[in-house]
Design a protein around this motif. Structure first.
Motif, PDB file in Angstrom:
ATOM      1  N   GLU A   3       0.818  -1.191   0.000  1.00 27.77           N
ATOM      2  CA  GLU A   3       0.000   0.000   0.000  1.00 27.77           C
ATOM      3  C   GLU A   3       0.868   1.263   0.000  1.00 27.77           C
ATOM      4  O   GLU A   3       1.996   1.258   0.494  1.00 27.77           O
ATOM      5  CB  GLU A   3      -0.912   0.046   1.236  1.00 27.77           C
ATOM      6  N   SER A   4       0.296   2.326  -0.525  1.00 21.46           N
ATOM      7  CA  SER A   4       0.943   3.637  -0.480  1.00 21.46           C
ATOM      8  C   SER A   4      -0.133   4.709  -0.534  1.00 21.46           C
ATOM      9  O   SER A   4      -1.300   4.416  -0.847  1.00 21.46           O
ATOM     10  CB  SER A   4       1.925   3.812  -1.647  1.00 21.46           C
ATOM     11  N   GLY A   5       0.260   5.929  -0.204  1.00 20.26           N
ATOM     12  CA  GLY A   5      -0.655   7.055  -0.310  1.00 20.26           C
ATOM     13  C   GLY A   5      -1.231   7.555   0.986  1.00 20.26           C
ATOM     14  O   GLY A   5      -1.964   8.544   1.012  1.00 20.26           O
ATOM     15  N   GLY A   6      -0.927   6.858   2.083  1.00 21.59           N
ATOM     16  CA  GLY A   6      -1.436   7.331   3.368  1.00 21.59           C
ATOM     17  C   GLY A   6      -0.739   8.612   3.799  1.00 21.59           C
ATOM     18  O   GLY A   6       0.227   9.061   3.186  1.00 21.59           O
ATOM     19  N   CYS A  46      -2.668   0.241  -3.952  1.00 24.49           N
ATOM     20  CA  CYS A  46      -2.179  -1.073  -3.511  1.00 24.49           C
ATOM     21  C   CYS A  46      -1.655  -1.784  -4.750  1.00 24.49           C
ATOM     22  O   CYS A  46      -2.435  -2.144  -5.645  1.00 24.49           O
ATOM     23  CB  CYS A  46      -3.294  -1.859  -2.846  1.00 24.49           C
ATOM     24  N   ALA A  47      -0.353  -1.971  -4.787  1.00 21.22           N
ATOM     25  CA  ALA A  47       0.277  -2.612  -5.931  1.00 21.22           C
ATOM     26  C   ALA A  47       0.520  -4.084  -5.618  1.00 21.22           C
ATOM     27  O   ALA A  47       1.018  -4.429  -4.538  1.00 21.22           O
ATOM     28  CB  ALA A  47       1.594  -1.920  -6.261  1.00 21.22           C
ATOM     29  N   THR A  70      -1.108   1.070   5.514  1.00 24.53           N
ATOM     30  CA  THR A  70      -0.625   2.449   5.443  1.00 24.53           C
ATOM     31  C   THR A  70      -1.475   3.303   6.378  1.00 24.53           C
ATOM     32  O   THR A  70      -2.696   3.133   6.444  1.00 24.53           O
ATOM     33  CB  THR A  70      -0.666   2.985   3.999  1.00 24.53           C
ATOM     34  N   GLN A  71      -0.829   4.175   7.117  1.00 24.02           N
ATOM     35  CA  GLN A  71      -1.523   4.977   8.112  1.00 24.02           C
ATOM     36  C   GLN A  71      -2.224   6.168   7.460  1.00 24.02           C
ATOM     37  O   GLN A  71      -1.617   6.906   6.666  1.00 24.02           O
ATOM     38  CB  GLN A  71      -0.528   5.484   9.160  1.00 24.02           C
TER      39      GLN A  71
END
Length: 125
Positions: A6-9, A22-23, A119-120
């Motif tokens: 995941e990324s972007g948080g 989410c890759a 991701t937070q």
């Protein structure tokens, strides 16, 4: 074995927006239903959204309906969660998960065999 990242948080003010990604590592990503769950400190894991392997059907938890949108790009092995009108109560660790395409209980965590680390997302008032 599907690996999810995941990324972007991040930190956002109430009323703001974020897009989580989410890759997936697996080339067979397109055969998995994908879901987003979240967990806040001291609370149980909560279903947020899910999308079928075809992308033809989406499902949302009651608390996010009308504010969050799940989508997927099978060419990029990625699922997204667009979050708008964020509230402090949306603060949690958000995790994506993959389930076999035969799954139908999309809001049940045990249906998902693969999970990302999370991701937070923090929403300030």
């Amino acid at each position: 074995q599907v690996q999810l990242e995941e990324s972007g948080g991040g930190l956002v003010q109430a009323g703001g927006s974020l897009r989580l990604s989410c890759a997936a590592s697996e080339r067979t990503f397109a055969t998995y239903a994908m879901g987003w769950f979240r967990q806040a400190p001291g609370k149980e894991r909560e279903f947020v959204a899910a999308i079928t392997w075809t992308g033809g059907n989406v499902f949302y938890g009651d608390s996010v309906k009308g504010r969050f949108t799940i989508s997927r790009d099978n060419a990029k092995n990625t699922v997204y969660l667009e979050m708008r009108s964020l509230r402090p109560e949306d603060t949690a660790v958000y995790s994506c998960a993959a389930a076999p395409r035969s799954s139908y209980r999309y809001n049940v965590g045990s249906e998902y065999g693969y999970w990302g680390q999370g991701t937070q997302v923090t929403v300030s008032s």
